[in-house]
Design a protein around this motif. Structure first.
Motif, mmCIF file in Angstrom:
data_model
loop_
_atom_site.group_PDB
_atom_site.id
_atom_site.type_symbol
_atom_site.label_atom_id
_atom_site.label_comp_id
_atom_site.label_asym_id
_atom_site.label_seq_id
_atom_site.Cartn_x
_atom_site.Cartn_y
_atom_site.Cartn_z
ATOM 1 N N ASP A 96 -7.138 -6.056 25.509
ATOM 2 C CA ASP A 96 -6.201 -5.919 24.398
ATOM 3 C C ASP A 96 -5.541 -4.548 24.478
ATOM 4 N N ALA A 98 -2.438 -2.130 22.887
ATOM 5 C CA ALA A 98 -1.445 -1.932 21.828
ATOM 6 C C ALA A 98 -0.556 -0.758 22.229
ATOM 7 N N ARG A 124 -3.482 -9.075 26.603
ATOM 8 C CA ARG A 124 -2.840 -9.332 25.310
ATOM 9 C C ARG A 124 -2.183 -8.041 24.857
ATOM 10 N N ASP A 126 0.154 -5.898 22.021
ATOM 11 C CA ASP A 126 0.614 -5.775 20.637
ATOM 12 C C ASP A 126 1.564 -4.583 20.570
ATOM 13 N N THR A 128 3.837 -2.253 18.201
ATOM 14 C CA THR A 128 3.923 -1.951 16.780
ATOM 15 C C THR A 128 4.280 -0.481 16.572
ATOM 16 N N GLN A 132 0.609 1.478 12.346
ATOM 17 C CA GLN A 132 -0.268 0.360 12.683
ATOM 18 C C GLN A 132 -1.177 0.685 13.869
ATOM 19 N N THR A 142 -8.707 -2.591 19.150
ATOM 20 C CA THR A 142 -7.997 -2.788 20.403
ATOM 21 C C THR A 142 -8.689 -1.970 21.473
#
Length: 302
Positions: A96, A98, A124, A126, A128, A132, A142
């Motif tokens: 994960d 981000a 994956r 993310d 933002t 966040q 994450t």
């Protein structure tokens, strides 16, 4: 106390979503089946785990405690799976990542190159804003975050992996377009389109001008880089942006970089995760890959 992993798994989904219906959809179960599992867990615990306020489900104090323990339990299972995967090599795993919205201008190239080297790792992403990202780091939700200057309020591990030059941008034909060596003080006469309060770029911008005793005239505030660029193109003001976010616009002549004294302001991009976090084999592979390859990937794209 006899609690099953099935009950905890169903409870975790309901607690995370605060909805029996959405949890049922996620778990591919009927809503009555989800309700039954939660009810059995409540009977075992001897306390209600949810309460209804109006039409909303909320965790009770006992529910919040059970939720924290549940997350820890499943976190240990994930860690066990990752350790066992490490014994087999870094061919599989889940990662994960981000990233700050500004980072996303080059993150896809970075992730594509990583995926080409480690095709068995499930990525994956993310994208933002800084607020966040800080929440994700605080909750340890994450694996790794790619962002600008790391927040100082949290205990974090951070490693710089690439320079992030900030430049002053303007629309073509602006009176300062093509002017060499623009004095920094001249910018006080201009209106600036700003990112939202708390964004990494804005914090760096405000810190830089404050250090030089300058106060800028703020115009509109926007939360997206694309909106900032469109506003500058429309003549609504100048802005300060990461050079990485405006490559296409400069190349096609839709924006220009002004030759302002003491610019570009050189910041860095950081790879960040919680201090003491045990990185999975996939996360370690990604960290090592970014530190070794990010600059090369960046140069290839320019």
């Amino acid at each position: 106390m006899h609690v099953t992993l099935r009950q905890l798994s169903v409870f975790e989904a309901v607690a995370r979503r605060l909805s029996y219906t959405r949890a049922a959809g996620e778990l591919h179960l009927s809503q009555p089946a989800v309700s039954m599992q939660v009810k059995q867990l409540e009977e075992t615990v001897g306390l209600p785990l949810f309460e209804q306020t109006g039409k909303k489900n909320q965790l009770t104090e006992a529910g919040r405690e059970v939720y924290q323990y549940t997350r820890a339990i499943f976190g240990m299972f994930e860690e066990m799976e990752e350790v066992l995967a490490a014994l087999k090599g870094v061919d599989t795993g889940q990662l994960d990542i981000a990233v700050a919205s500004t980072v996303n201008y080059f993150a896809p190239r970075l992730l594509a190159a990583f995926h080409q080297r480690y095709p068995g790792i499930d990525l994956r992403l993310d994208v933002t804003n800084r607020k966040q990202l800080m929440a994700l780091l605080e909750a340890n939700e994450t694996d790794i975050v790619l962002m600008g200057h790391p927040p100082e309020k949290l205990e974090l591990e951070s490693e710089a992996f690439m320079e992030n030059p900030l430049v002053v941008i303007a629309p073509p034909g602006h009176p300062l377009d093509g002017v060499p060596g623009i004095p920094l003080s001249r910018l006080q006469d201009e209106t600036f389109v700003m990112r939202e309060s708390g964004s990494g770029t804005r914090l760096a911008m405000e810190r830089f001008f404050k250090e030089h005793g300058l106060e800028l005239k703020s115009g509109m505030q926007m939360t997206r880089n694309e909106a900032i660029k469109q506003a500058v193109r429309a003549g609504m003001g100048l802005s300060v942006a990461s050079e990485h976010t405006i490559e296409l616009e400069v190349e096609t002549g839709r924006l220009v970089i002004l030759d302002v004294e003491q610019f570009p302001v050189l910041r860095k991009w950081y790879m960040v995760y919680r201090k003491g976090k045990r990185l999975s084999p996939a996360a370690v592979a990604f960290r090592d890959f970014v530190l070794a390859e990010a600059k090369n990937i960046r140069r290839e794209a320019v």
